[in-house]
Design a protein around this motif. Structure first.
Motif, short mmCIF file in Angstrom:
data_model
loop_
_atom_site.label_atom_id
_atom_site.label_comp_id
_atom_site.label_asym_id
_atom_site.label_seq_id
_atom_site.Cartn_x
_atom_site.Cartn_y
_atom_site.Cartn_z
N ALA A 443 0.75 -1.12 -0.05
CA ALA A 443 0.08 0.09 -0.10
C ALA A 443 0.84 1.28 0.07
N PRO A 444 1.99 1.21 0.76
CA PRO A 444 2.84 2.55 0.74
C PRO A 444 3.50 2.86 -0.75
N THR A 445 3.69 1.80 -1.47
CA THR A 445 4.21 1.99 -2.62
C THR A 445 2.98 2.48 -3.65
N VAL A 446 1.79 1.87 -3.49
CA VAL A 446 0.56 2.70 -4.22
C VAL A 446 0.74 4.14 -4.03
N LEU A 447 0.77 4.53 -2.82
CA LEU A 447 0.88 6.09 -2.65
C LEU A 447 2.22 6.60 -3.28
N SER A 448 3.24 6.15 -2.87
CA SER A 448 4.72 6.69 -3.07
C SER A 448 4.77 6.79 -4.74
N THR A 449 4.34 5.76 -5.51
CA THR A 449 4.59 6.12 -6.90
C THR A 449 3.37 6.96 -7.65
N ALA A 450 2.39 7.31 -6.75
CA ALA A 450 1.41 7.97 -7.61
C ALA A 450 1.94 9.70 -7.83
N THR A 451 1.55 9.97 -9.08
CA THR A 451 1.87 11.32 -9.63
C THR A 451 0.71 12.20 -9.78
N ILE A 452 -0.50 11.35 -9.69
CA ILE A 452 -1.79 12.10 -9.88
C ILE A 452 -1.98 13.16 -8.76
N SER A 453 -3.00 14.29 -8.93
CA SER A 453 -3.16 15.26 -7.80
C SER A 453 -4.12 14.50 -7.08
N ASP A 454 -4.08 14.88 -5.43
CA ASP A 454 -5.10 14.34 -4.60
C ASP A 454 -5.06 12.88 -4.80
N PRO A 455 -3.90 12.39 -4.47
CA PRO A 455 -4.05 10.77 -4.51
C PRO A 455 -5.08 9.87 -3.68
N LEU A 456 -5.15 10.55 -2.63
CA LEU A 456 -5.94 9.71 -1.47
C LEU A 456 -7.31 10.09 -1.72
N GLY A 457 -7.82 11.03 -2.59
CA GLY A 457 -9.29 11.07 -2.96
C GLY A 457 -9.91 10.07 -3.48
N LYS A 458 -11.45 10.03 -3.00
CA LYS A 458 -11.97 8.94 -3.11
C LYS A 458 -12.59 8.81 -4.47
N ILE A 459 -12.74 7.76 -5.13
CA ILE A 459 -13.51 7.98 -6.50
C ILE A 459 -15.12 7.51 -6.25
N ALA A 460 -15.79 8.35 -6.62
CA ALA A 460 -17.40 8.19 -6.73
C ALA A 460 -17.89 7.81 -5.29
N GLY A 461 -17.27 8.26 -4.34
CA GLY A 461 -17.51 8.31 -3.02
C GLY A 461 -17.25 6.98 -2.38
N LEU A 462 -16.49 6.18 -2.98
CA LEU A 462 -16.33 4.55 -2.79
C LEU A 462 -14.88 4.75 -1.85
N ASP A 463 -14.78 3.67 -1.37
CA ASP A 463 -13.41 3.25 -0.48
C ASP A 463 -12.19 2.88 -1.50
N VAL A 464 -12.16 3.72 -2.59
CA VAL A 464 -11.10 3.32 -3.78
C VAL A 464 -10.40 4.91 -3.76
N THR A 465 -9.09 4.76 -4.10
CA THR A 465 -8.49 6.11 -3.92
C THR A 465 -7.96 6.49 -5.43
N ARG A 466 -7.76 7.62 -5.87
CA ARG A 466 -7.36 7.94 -7.15
C ARG A 466 -5.67 7.46 -7.16
N ALA A 467 -5.11 7.15 -6.38
CA ALA A 467 -3.67 6.54 -6.46
C ALA A 467 -3.74 5.12 -6.89
N GLU A 468 -4.91 4.33 -6.24
CA GLU A 468 -5.04 2.91 -6.78
C GLU A 468 -5.36 2.79 -8.25
N ILE A 469 -6.22 3.95 -8.74
CA ILE A 469 -6.45 3.98 -10.02
C ILE A 469 -5.21 4.09 -10.83
N GLU A 470 -4.49 5.12 -10.55
CA GLU A 470 -2.92 5.20 -11.38
C GLU A 470 -2.19 3.79 -11.17
N PHE A 471 -2.17 3.35 -10.14
CA PHE A 471 -1.46 2.04 -9.91
C PHE A 471 -1.94 1.00 -10.67
N ALA A 472 -3.22 0.94 -10.86
CA ALA A 472 -3.69 -0.32 -11.72
C ALA A 472 -3.35 -0.24 -13.31
#
Length: 523
Positions: A443-472
């Motif tokens: 999980a720390p790698t998901v965040l540390s490799t994120a370049t997107i703005s607001d990486p911990l922001g939620k997608i559609a109000g769900l418990d999925v972060t913007r960083a996870e989308i980039e990591f995908a």
């Protein structure tokens, strides 16, 4: 050791290597849990391995399971002791070593109330006690999976508030394994195989298989070429017979309904209840991520052509709603259903009888032209099936290599994985619990490799972060938006969630296509 990251640039490089004539030891066809398990077993032994998948990883049955890691209890009832024992052993390995970040104990409740007969109550208790013995023989300690026991009505209602309270005498409590998500486990196995230098190539169709070759077609470009290997393994599951005509598969349809967890009082345990008048068939309601519950499961024969994504018949929905309403004294309707999903079990064709009674035992079959096919089996036994498949291939081909390593090989994100030993625990403890549940120590790698703005922001109000989308896209091999919605996350299981998340995920995808330092692999 090479990085486990899968992305578009790595896919292109792997394809180029095969186009140039790189000879393989093992070519695996099929990117479900069985295929990626075989690729990991082979690659971790040092074999030159490539896996090709016509669509995406976990595209078929492997994303439509109940998300359970069964310990083999139901097979004891059918006197299939081998499957029961193997399932219990493999469950223990996943819980303790291989993927404890993705597989957790799940409390299962069998209520003692008016909706079950005395015979059913007794049979359930005997079954759970047999499961305790099985767990003990498998070597799984009670600190990992507690013993079954009786619980009071108050405890029953706390674990599953929507239980039918009329005449409730308490419940039998049992524990089994539950994945955070089946597609996520496929992804972790595939990435661990890539870490061991396996070539994992999606959107690549395989045709004209022989024991030592296959014709591959890049689905994205149409390029076609022949690759050679010392062995070719057909791990396409329910499609095995379309790849290798000598194989006969009898598909069985399993349907689940998706509800808001609030409908059942936000349970923390799973409720298991028998179908009216049955001792062998059960339905269950399981708490899942995103504040959902899944109700399942049907087991109906599904003859005919095999679609890429099975449709859900109205009869399946009616069957499940009727079953839960009768047992819980509820009045759920189709308006309460947030989503549905249906998978096809790849059962070995036994010729007769109901599919619910067909054995879940797997088989390794070598066709006259030398193609090795793996058919049948259960998700829980994916690692064992892979080990036995590679052992059979080595015996047939005479290839000399190391013995199986996967019994004690942690997947990426697991506590024992080599990369997990270097994480910043301070940062780990500050991350969202939902992210840790899906990625473990990665999980720390998901965040540390994120370049997107607001990486911990939620997608559609769900418990999925913007960083996870980039990591995908940058680490998990997603090539398009559907890969993210339907497999890297499970947002797509609920159509309304899918629609709300679509524009934001499209924006992240477009951002990653732009030239720049944020992600050179996409330029």
């Amino acid at each position: 050791m090479p990085n486990s990251a899968l992305h578009a640039a790595r896919r292109s490089a792997d394809l180029q290597a095969l186009k140039k004539g790189e000879e393989l030891d093992i070519l695996v066809v099929g990117g479900g849990i069985t295929g990626v398990g075989i690729a990991l077993d082979a690659a971790s032994r040092g074999l030159r391995t490539a896996l090709v998948e016509k669509h995406d990883l976990a595209f078929g049955t492997s994303r439509f399971s109940s998300k359970l890691i069964h310990g083999g209890l139901r097979y004891l009832a059918k006197l299939e002791f081998g499957i029961a024992y193997n399932s219990a052993v493999e469950r223990g390995r996943l819980l303790e070593v291989i993927a404890p970040h993705l597989v957790k104990p799940l409390a299962q409740i069998s209520a003692l109330g008016p909706d079950t007969t005395l015979a059913q109550k007794i049979a359930t208790r005997i079954g759970y006690l047999a499961g305790d013995v099985l767990r003990s023989f498998a070597g799984t300690p009670t600190s990992v999976l507690p013993r079954s026991r009786y619980i009071t009505p108050a405890t029953t209602c706390r674990l599953f508030p929507a239980v039918n309270r009329a005449g409730l005498l308490g419940a039998w409590l049992n524990y089994d394994g539950q994945m955070i998500d089946d597609a996520r486990l496929v992804m972790a196995v595939a990435r661990t195989a890539a870490e061991h230098e396996a070539r994992i190539i999606t959107r690549c169709a395989a045709t004209h298989l022989t024991g030592t070759s296959a014709t591959l077609t890049d689905v994205l470009t149409g390029d076609t070429y022949t690759v050679r290997a010392k062995a070719v393994v057909n791990a396409t599951g329910v499609w095995a017979g379309t790849v290798e005509p000598t194989i006969s598969i009898r598909p069985s349809r399993g349907t689940h309904l998706v509800f808001d967890a609030e409908k059942f009082g936000n349970p923390t345990g799973s409720l298991v209840f028998p179908l009216k008048g049955s001792f062998t068939r059960f339905l269950f309601i399981i708490p899942e991520q995103f504040g959902r519950c899944y109700l399942g499961l049907t087991d109906e024969e599904s003859p005919g052509d095999i679609p890429d994504v099975p449709e859900t018949p109205d009869t399946d929905i009616a069957f499940l709603l009727d079953g839960v309403n009768q047992s819980l004294g509820m009045h759920l309707t189709t308006d309460d259903v947030r989503g549905v999903f249906t998978g096809l079990r790849p059962l070995i064709d036994a010729g007769s009888g109901q599919t619910a009674d067909v054995s879940r035992k797997h088989a390794i079959i070598t066709s006259p032209d030398g193609v090795v096919s793996v058919v049948g089996g259960k998700y829980t036994e994916y690692r064992l099936m892979a080990e036995e498949t590679i052992d059979a291939v080595l015996e047939a081909t005479g290839i000399s290599t190391a013995t199986c390593k996967t019994k004690t090989l942690p997947l990426v994100g697991a506590p024992g994985h080599i990369e997990s030993m270097h994480i910043d625990m301070t940062r780990y403890n500050e991350l969202p619990e939902s992210m840790i549940a899906r990625f473990g120590y990665e999980a720390p790698t998901v965040l540390s490799t994120a370049t997107i703005s607001d990486p911990l922001g939620k997608i559609a109000g769900l418990d999925v972060t913007r960083a996870e989308i980039e990591f995908a896209f940058t680490h998990e091999g997603a090539l398009n938006i559907d890969d993210v919605l339907d497999r890297r996350t499970r947002i797509g299981l609920v159509p309304e969630d899918r629609q709300q998340a679509l524009s934001e995920i499209e924006a992240i995808y477009q951002y990653l296509q732009r030239p720049g330092d944020h992600n050179e692999s996409f330029t």
